[in-house]
Scaffold this active site. Structure first.
Site, PDB file in Angstrom:
ATOM      1  N   ARG A   1       0.825  -1.215   0.000  1.00  0.00           N
ATOM      2  CA  ARG A   1       0.000   0.000   0.000  1.00  0.00           C
ATOM      3  C   ARG A   1       0.856   1.259   0.000  1.00  0.00           C
ATOM      4  NH1 ARG A   1      -3.494  -0.946   5.222  1.00  0.00           N
ATOM      5  NH2 ARG A   1      -1.350  -1.479   5.739  1.00  0.00           N
TER       6      ARG A   1
ATOM      7  N   VAL B   1      -1.868 -21.829   9.509  1.00  0.00           N
ATOM      8  CA  VAL B   1      -2.158 -22.409  10.827  1.00  0.00           C
ATOM      9  C   VAL B   1      -0.851 -22.749  11.526  1.00  0.00           C
ATOM     10  CG1 VAL B   1      -3.338 -24.226  12.115  1.00  0.00           C
ATOM     11  CG2 VAL B   1      -4.309 -23.409   9.962  1.00  0.00           C
TER      12      VAL B   1
ATOM     13  N   LYS C   1      -8.416 -20.904  12.199  1.00  0.00           N
ATOM     14  CA  LYS C   1      -7.478 -22.035  12.122  1.00  0.00           C
ATOM     15  C   LYS C   1      -8.205 -23.345  12.427  1.00  0.00           C
ATOM     16  CE  LYS C   1      -3.581 -19.077  13.317  1.00  0.00           C
ATOM     17  NZ  LYS C   1      -2.884 -18.412  14.413  1.00  0.00           N
TER      18      LYS C   1
END
Ligand code: NDP
Ligand code: HSE
Length: 432
Positions: A38, A122, A195
């Site tokens: 950005r 995860v 997760k």
């Protein structure tokens, strides 16, 4: 590469420092074609690689693989769908997106034959998804349970070990790069719930989304709860628990997925998992119990998982194969939390006089909640306040909630201080 923050910065470093090794392992050079961010002024070291036009970067003909480490749902979803539809493989660490709309990504990957890898989503550095997806593909997984959020484990560990305040511990976890851009995703349990959805989907060959996961965070955990746990020989951890529930009478086989703080015995291996470390127990019918442990958050550990996926994708591309596809053939129903049995630790302030314990025990009995242990401290038998702790056997959440509601209204109950789940995780420990 899309994004270059805590994780992305480390991916770039490793891609540059280990270019020769990675090329040897992948079978072809892995070159950074461009980096979309950005605010380019924050990344002067990336020079001409930088762009603010992520969509144009994804579409470039010299881009074969897209690594997404922006996070959040949009624009990540649109960008990854653009990549997959164009046949470009994707490596992502974005659990929020996978748990929300993983199906759309998997379908787009299948339609074009591209790879979709997400080991970093995860438990940071811990190789966990590949074992579930590949190594255990021949087994029947019955439970996946553990600590999958580094920020909340860091906070709970600091509160328990040094008496740190919740706010100070959260600030430190954020400074160390563990927390999500919006740390409420961590402390309110949503990150762990995402997760859990990913783990349950892989373990049970069933599509489970974040909306299917019962989710409670750690904001309500107090120093008094931590002390009460200690008194019982327990610690409090934020757990993600995914279980295969066998068929019972008219209820078909199902799965459940939940995230909540729970007391666990101090002797359990998960109790020793401190700081930003994660640990996950997997139970499978033939393999038995497996434990996965390691750094669950932070730039370099997470970048390790991203790079592992990147090498896998590159190898597939070089050799002309594909990684495993999404497996959802079992399509098991997800059981509502109200019907999932768990054990509870209920702490009450009561007026200590004759008949009070009987009245309280009666309410548990009336709601079908069996008591495992009761302990009273304080009080004088003449109506002075006493602390009563009740530990239950496994009971459905709806039954416990109804019990607590009635207890709150009893004259003799001065207050319900805390209601915490108790998880023995397959071991005897808390009040039998
Ligand atoms: P950061 O917030 O540190 O970095 C996000 C990056 O994305 C920044 O470089 C930012 O640009 C860029 N970005 C944001 N919006 C856009 C946009 N619209 N277009 C292009 N670039 C954009 O996040 P993390 O590195 O911590 O996390 C990235 C992902 O990895 C998330 O999905 C997170 O859940 C996951 N993850 C993180 C872990 C960790 O320990 N941090 C561990 C495991 C997974 P700019 O730099 O210009 O602001
Ligand atoms: N915010 C996450 C955590 C990053 O604290 O575990 C790792 O996924």
């Amino acid at each position: 590469m899309l994004g270059c923050g805590t994780v992305g910065r480390e991916v770039v470093r490793l891609l540059r420092e280990e270019a020769g090794e990675l090329a040897a392992r992948a079978g072809a050079p892995v070159e950074l074609a461009g980096v979309a961010v950005r605010r380019p002024h924050k990344h002067p070291e990336l020079g001409d690689l930088l762009t603010t036009d992520a969509s144009a970067l994804v579409a470039r003909p010299d881009v074969d693989v897209v690594v997404e480490v922006i996070g959040g749902i949009e624009p990540a979803r649109t960008l990854l769908l653009e990549a997959l539809k164009a046949g470009k493989s994707v490596v992502t660490a974005n659990k929020a997106l996978l748990a929300d709309d993983g199906a759309a990504l998997a379908e787009a990957a299948d339609a074009s034959g591209a790879d979709l890898y997400y080991e970093a989503s995860v438990a940071g550095a811990i190789p966990l998804l590949r074992p579930l997806r590949e190594s255990l593909a021949g087994d029947r997984i019955t439970r996946v349970a553990g600590i999958v959020n580094g920020t909340t484990n860091f906070i709970l560990s600091a509160m328990a070990s040094s008496g740190a305040s919740y706010a100070d511990a959260l600030e430190e976890a954020t400074r160390l790069g563990y927390a999500e851009a919006d740390p409420s995703a961590d402390v309110d349990g949503y990150d762990a719930a995402s997760k859990a959805a990913i783990l349950a989907s892989l373990a049970f060959h069933t599509r489970v989304t974040a909306a299917d996961v019962h989710c409670e965070g750690i904001r309500e955990v107090t120093a008094a709860d931590i002390a009460a746990a200690e008194g019982l020989g327990c610690v409090i951890k934020l757990l993600a628990i995914c279980e295969r529930m066998p068929a019972e009478g008219d209820t078909p086989e199902s799965v459940s997925a939940r995230v909540h703080p729970a007391m666990i015995p101090a002797s359990h291996p998960l109790a020793a998992v401190d700081g930003a470390f994660n640990a996950v127990f997997v139970e499978a019918e033939s393999a038995g119990q497996l434990m996965f442990y390691g750094q669950g958050a932070g730039g370099a550990p997470t970048a390790s998982a991203v790079l592992g996926d990147l090498v896998a994708v590159a190898r597939n591309r070089v050799l002309g194969g594909r990684g495993p596809r999404e497996s959802t053939y079992a399509a098991l129903p997800v059981r509502p939390m109200g019907t999932v049995p768990t054990r509870y630790h209920v702490s009450l302030d009561v007026a200590d006089r004759a008949g009070v314990l009987a009245a309280i025990a009666g309410e548990f009995a009336r709601h079908g909640v069996s008591i495992a242990a009761v302990r009273q401290t304080g009080g004088n038998g003449d109506g002075a306040a006493a602390r009563l702790v009740v530990v239950t056997h496994a009971a459905p959440e709806s039954a416990l909630a109804a019990t607590v509601e009635v207890l709150t209204g009893l004259d003799a109950v001065l207050g319900v201080d805390s209601v915490l789940r108790v998880e023995d995780l397959g071991r005897k420990g808390v009040a039998g």
